[in-house]
Write a protein that holds these residues in place. Structure first.
Motif, PDB file in Angstrom:
ATOM      1  N   UNK B  35      37.797  22.493  13.167  1.00 37.66           N
ATOM      2  CA  UNK B  35      38.035  23.503  12.138  1.00 37.66           C
ATOM      3  C   UNK B  35      36.724  24.094  11.613  1.00 37.66           C
ATOM      4  N   UNK B  36      35.717  23.233  11.446  1.00 33.23           N
ATOM      5  CA  UNK B  36      34.416  23.741  10.986  1.00 33.23           C
ATOM      6  C   UNK B  36      33.793  24.621  12.073  1.00 33.23           C
ATOM      7  N   UNK B  37      33.934  24.191  13.325  1.00 34.62           N
ATOM      8  CA  UNK B  37      33.412  25.017  14.429  1.00 34.62           C
ATOM      9  C   UNK B  37      34.109  26.384  14.446  1.00 34.62           C
ATOM     10  N   UNK B  38      35.410  26.339  14.223  1.00 34.87           N
ATOM     11  CA  UNK B  38      36.171  27.589  14.201  1.00 34.87           C
ATOM     12  C   UNK B  38      35.693  28.490  13.061  1.00 34.87           C
ATOM     13  N   UNK B  39      35.465  27.887  11.932  1.00 31.43           N
ATOM     14  CA  UNK B  39      35.000  28.663  10.771  1.00 31.43           C
ATOM     15  C   UNK B  39      33.651  29.317  11.067  1.00 31.43           C
ATOM     16  N   UNK B  40      32.783  28.581  11.757  1.00 33.53           N
ATOM     17  CA  UNK B  40      31.476  29.143  12.104  1.00 33.53           C
ATOM     18  C   UNK B  40      31.622  30.282  13.107  1.00 33.53           C
ATOM     19  N   UNK B  41      32.523  30.086  14.064  1.00 35.64           N
ATOM     20  CA  UNK B  41      32.760  31.154  15.064  1.00 35.64           C
ATOM     21  C   UNK B  41      33.278  32.414  14.382  1.00 35.64           C
ATOM     22  N   UNK B  42      34.064  32.206  13.349  1.00 33.91           N
ATOM     23  CA  UNK B  42      34.620  33.350  12.622  1.00 33.91           C
ATOM     24  C   UNK B  42      33.630  33.920  11.611  1.00 33.91           C
ATOM     25  N   UNK B  43      32.393  33.390  11.675  1.00 34.42           N
ATOM     26  CA  UNK B  43      31.310  33.875  10.800  1.00 34.42           C
ATOM     27  C   UNK B  43      31.651  33.744   9.317  1.00 34.42           C
ATOM     28  N   UNK B  44      32.335  32.690   9.003  1.00 30.72           N
ATOM     29  CA  UNK B  44      32.643  32.471   7.584  1.00 30.72           C
ATOM     30  C   UNK B  44      31.385  32.064   6.836  1.00 30.72           C
ATOM     31  N   UNK B  45      31.379  32.333   5.571  1.00 37.46           N
ATOM     32  CA  UNK B  45      30.239  31.971   4.733  1.00 37.46           C
ATOM     33  C   UNK B  45      30.078  30.442   4.741  1.00 37.46           C
ATOM     34  N   UNK B  46      28.896  29.992   5.134  1.00 39.06           N
ATOM     35  CA  UNK B  46      28.684  28.552   5.283  1.00 39.06           C
ATOM     36  C   UNK B  46      28.853  27.811   3.950  1.00 39.06           C
ATOM     37  N   UNK B  47      28.370  28.431   2.896  1.00 39.41           N
ATOM     38  CA  UNK B  47      28.497  27.744   1.599  1.00 39.41           C
ATOM     39  C   UNK B  47      29.968  27.590   1.199  1.00 39.41           C
ATOM     40  N   UNK B  48      30.785  28.549   1.622  1.00 40.66           N
ATOM     41  CA  UNK B  48      32.224  28.437   1.340  1.00 40.66           C
ATOM     42  C   UNK B  48      32.837  27.289   2.131  1.00 40.66           C
ATOM     43  N   UNK B  49      32.402  27.177   3.391  1.00 43.09           N
ATOM     44  CA  UNK B  49      32.922  26.096   4.235  1.00 43.09           C
ATOM     45  C   UNK B  49      32.570  24.748   3.610  1.00 43.09           C
ATOM     46  N   UNK B  50      31.335  24.672   3.124  1.00 39.74           N
ATOM     47  CA  UNK B  50      30.869  23.428   2.518  1.00 39.74           C
ATOM     48  C   UNK B  50      31.625  23.142   1.215  1.00 39.74           C
ATOM     49  N   UNK B  51      31.639  24.113   0.341  1.00 39.26           N
ATOM     50  CA  UNK B  51      32.168  23.851  -0.998  1.00 39.26           C
ATOM     51  C   UNK B  51      33.698  23.837  -1.041  1.00 39.26           C
TER      52      UNK B  51
END
Lengths: 381, 224
Positions: B35-51
């Protein structure tokens, strides 16, 4: 009419059987005048001398006799364990490496062992993978017939001063945790339950042999055990406690209970949700039954649940003996008597054995206060 | 369900990756790693993924542990899931403007070899956005002092499980105070109580690991 003064042994036995003796027995866990005897722990530092003297004179002696087979390792000639010691980076400690030869390859555990008698730690556990479980279980197991002559000698010499318990040692979950470590045990309860049950089955089988030999040798009638505290909440849920502890220990203790014996259980942790299990298992005595914050049940609440079923041995916090003053100790003892002594089935005892190798003057004073307060407040009128 | 919610849910349920057998009802479903890999592929804001994904998930886990719904196995599995997610995020966090919330120096005090609780706190604080410097076990007062000096403004976390090592905790706190260091000190462990924390002059105390993040935020004046 309760004018008859009981012997220390009868007093303690009466409490263990949930009866009302002449006064509440007092046990100073981890301190006894017979230290150093074969089967008992080694003697303590000379600073303990005044406490040992007071314990000998004024309290009930309750010692656990440890047979060599207690660790439930195999006596089979092919089941060799080599132990080596080497210096390590940890100041004051040696690194002790135990290597178990198995038909499927060696297993190794590494412990840091204090040169000054302080608590140590396990650096690498013996069982870390499923392959390790197979290796461990491939070791041929042989139970060495019990030589209990030493038990009878010690019991004879103890006389009416108290009770010599036959130590079963760790229960099955205690053994599993000892070799696996709490973190691995916790994770395996979610993903490798079958491996835990395989190990539990094996340690149950070995412990059952030990108990059978105890009963055949007629040692007893009080048997001490511990180890299940690793499976109490919040480590594991009450449901897991039932699966890993109740299911095994109940069967394990059944022959003891059938013979009229008493099982003395040492278990720290949050007991509120598992007290019904202890009652169901047939525990005769539960130590130390800790109040918050170390446990989760006040003494009067525990008494309500256990009265007439299981003797409570406790619950003077060791921490308080080390850190509080005389007034606090006396008041704590008074409150413990108020909350738990009614109708018998209570033994006044600290929650743990003394931990530091040397007994400081303040701590000695508090221990002596604890004993005196126990005598002052513990009478049944 | 959005990807952040899915990450959060996977942390709460302790789902590390798609191959993990746990939890059995999620067999074949992606875990935090995917899911985190997918979020990165989708260029999601990293801080959002973290928080909103990882940290938010661990906060729920902490609450469930505190309330008695979760036990140590659940906590450890969620911590593993979160660490797996962090290991994927870490290379992307380097050089980014995302700042850590603060620094925590943590250790078990001198004479005490227990580390499960301390390790849990470290994982939870890392997941909560803090940089954690783990000094390990049997940490002397001098080691706490030198690290406090080396990391001004850091929070010092001390753990003790043994009654007898509480005095080591007292000595460590006293040494830091004697030397005039302003680092905030948080203490915990089975034998530590609020009364003892107050007595030795610690700034904060917590009975369970799950409370570490809000407590440290409070010490540093960070809004939750």
């Amino acid at each position: 009419m309760r004018s008859k003064i009981l012997t220390k042994r009868d007093r303690y036995m009466a409490a263990l059987r949930c009866e009302e003796p002449d006064r509440v027995p007092i046990v100073v866990r981890g301190v006894n005048p017979m230290f150093g005897e074969a089967g008992l722990p080694p003697s303590r530092h000379p600073s303990f001398a005044p406490l040992i003297e007071a314990t000998a004179e004024k309290t009930e002696w309750a010692y656990r006799w440890h047979p060599p087979e207690e660790n439930l390792l195999s006596s089979h000639p092919e089941a060799t364990v080599t132990v080596t010691r080497r210096p390590c980076d940890q100041e004051g400690f040696d690194e002790e490496v135990k290597t178990f030869e198995t038909p499927q390859g060696p297993l190794e555990t590494v412990n840091w062992v204090s040169r000054e008698g302080k608590p140590g730690m396990t650096k690498n556990y013996l069982i870390e993978t499923l392959e390790d479980v197979d290796r461990f279980l491939s070791i041929p197991y042989e139970f060495k017939p019990l030589d209990a002559s030493n038990f009878f000698e010690l019991r004879e010499r103890m006389g009416q001063n108290g009770v010599l318990m036959a130590s079963i040692g760790l229960d099955p979950i205690g053994h599993v945790t000892h070799w696996l470590g709490l973190e691995t045990l916790a994770l395996w309860t979610l993903v490798e339950r079958e491996a835990i049950f395989r190990l539990l089955d094996e340690f149950y089988r070995r412990a059952a042999l030990l108990i059978k030999s105890f009963l055949s040798a007629q040692v007893g009638p009080v048997f001490a055990t511990l180890g299940m505290e690793q499976a109490t909440p919040p480590w594991l849920s009450a449901k897991d406690f039932q699966a890993y502890v109740t299911e095994y220990d109940q069967r394990l203790w059944a022959p003891i209970l059938e013979e009229g014996g008493v099982v003395h259980v040492h278990c720290h942790g949050n007991l509120r949700d598992v007290i019904p299990d202890f009652i169901g298992m047939g525990a005769g005595c539960l130590h130390p039954v800790e109040a918050p914050p170390m446990g989760d049940i006040e003494l009067h609440q525990a008494k309500e649940m256990l009265a007439g079923k299981v003797c409570i041995e406790g619950n003077m916090q060791l921490d308080d003996i080390y850190s509080k003053d005389e007034e606090f100790i006396r008041e704590s003892v008074r409150l413990a008597m108020r909350d738990a002594a009614g109708a018998g089935g209570f033994v006044l005892c600290p929650t743990a054995s003394p931990i530091p190798p040397v007994l400081e003057e303040k701590v000695l004073h508090n221990y002596l206060t604890f004993i005196e307060a126990g005598l002052d407040y513990g009478g049944y009128t | 369900m959005g990807i952040l919610t899915e990450i959060k849910d996977a942390v709460v349920r302790g789902r590390v990756d798609i191959k993990s057998p746990y939890p059995p009802e999620m067999a074949g479903k992606p875990g935090v790693v995917e899911l985190v890999e997918q979020a990165l592929e989708e260029k999601m804001d990293i801080s959002m993924v973290l928080k909103e994904g990882l940290v938010s998930g661990m906060e729920v886990v902490g609450d469930k542990f505190s309330s008695g719904e979760y036990f140590l196995p659940d906590m450890l599995m969620s911590a593993q899931a979160m660490k797996a997610g962090m290991s994927i995020l870490d290379p992307h966090l380097r050089g980014k403007s995302i700042q850590k919330l603060g620094k925590v120096v943590i250790g078990t005090v001198k004479g005490d070899m227990h580390d499960i609780g301390k390790n849990l706190v470290a994982v939870i604080l890392e997941g909560g956005g803090f940089e954690v410097i783990d000094l390990g076990i049997d940490v002397s007062a001098e080691a706490f002092l030198s690290n406090a000096e080396e990391h001004p403004g850091s929070v010092i976390g001390m753990s003790a499980l043994l009654t007898t090592t509480r005095e080591s905790m007292r000595a460590s706190v006293e040494l830091l105070r004697e030397k005039g260091l302003s680092n905030k000190i948080i203490v915990g462990g089975a034998v530590v109580t609020q009364a003892f924390a107050d007595e030795i002059g610690a700034d904060a105390f917590t009975k369970d690991a799950a409370k570490a993040v809000p407590l440290v935020k409070g010490l540093l004046g960070i809004a939750s």
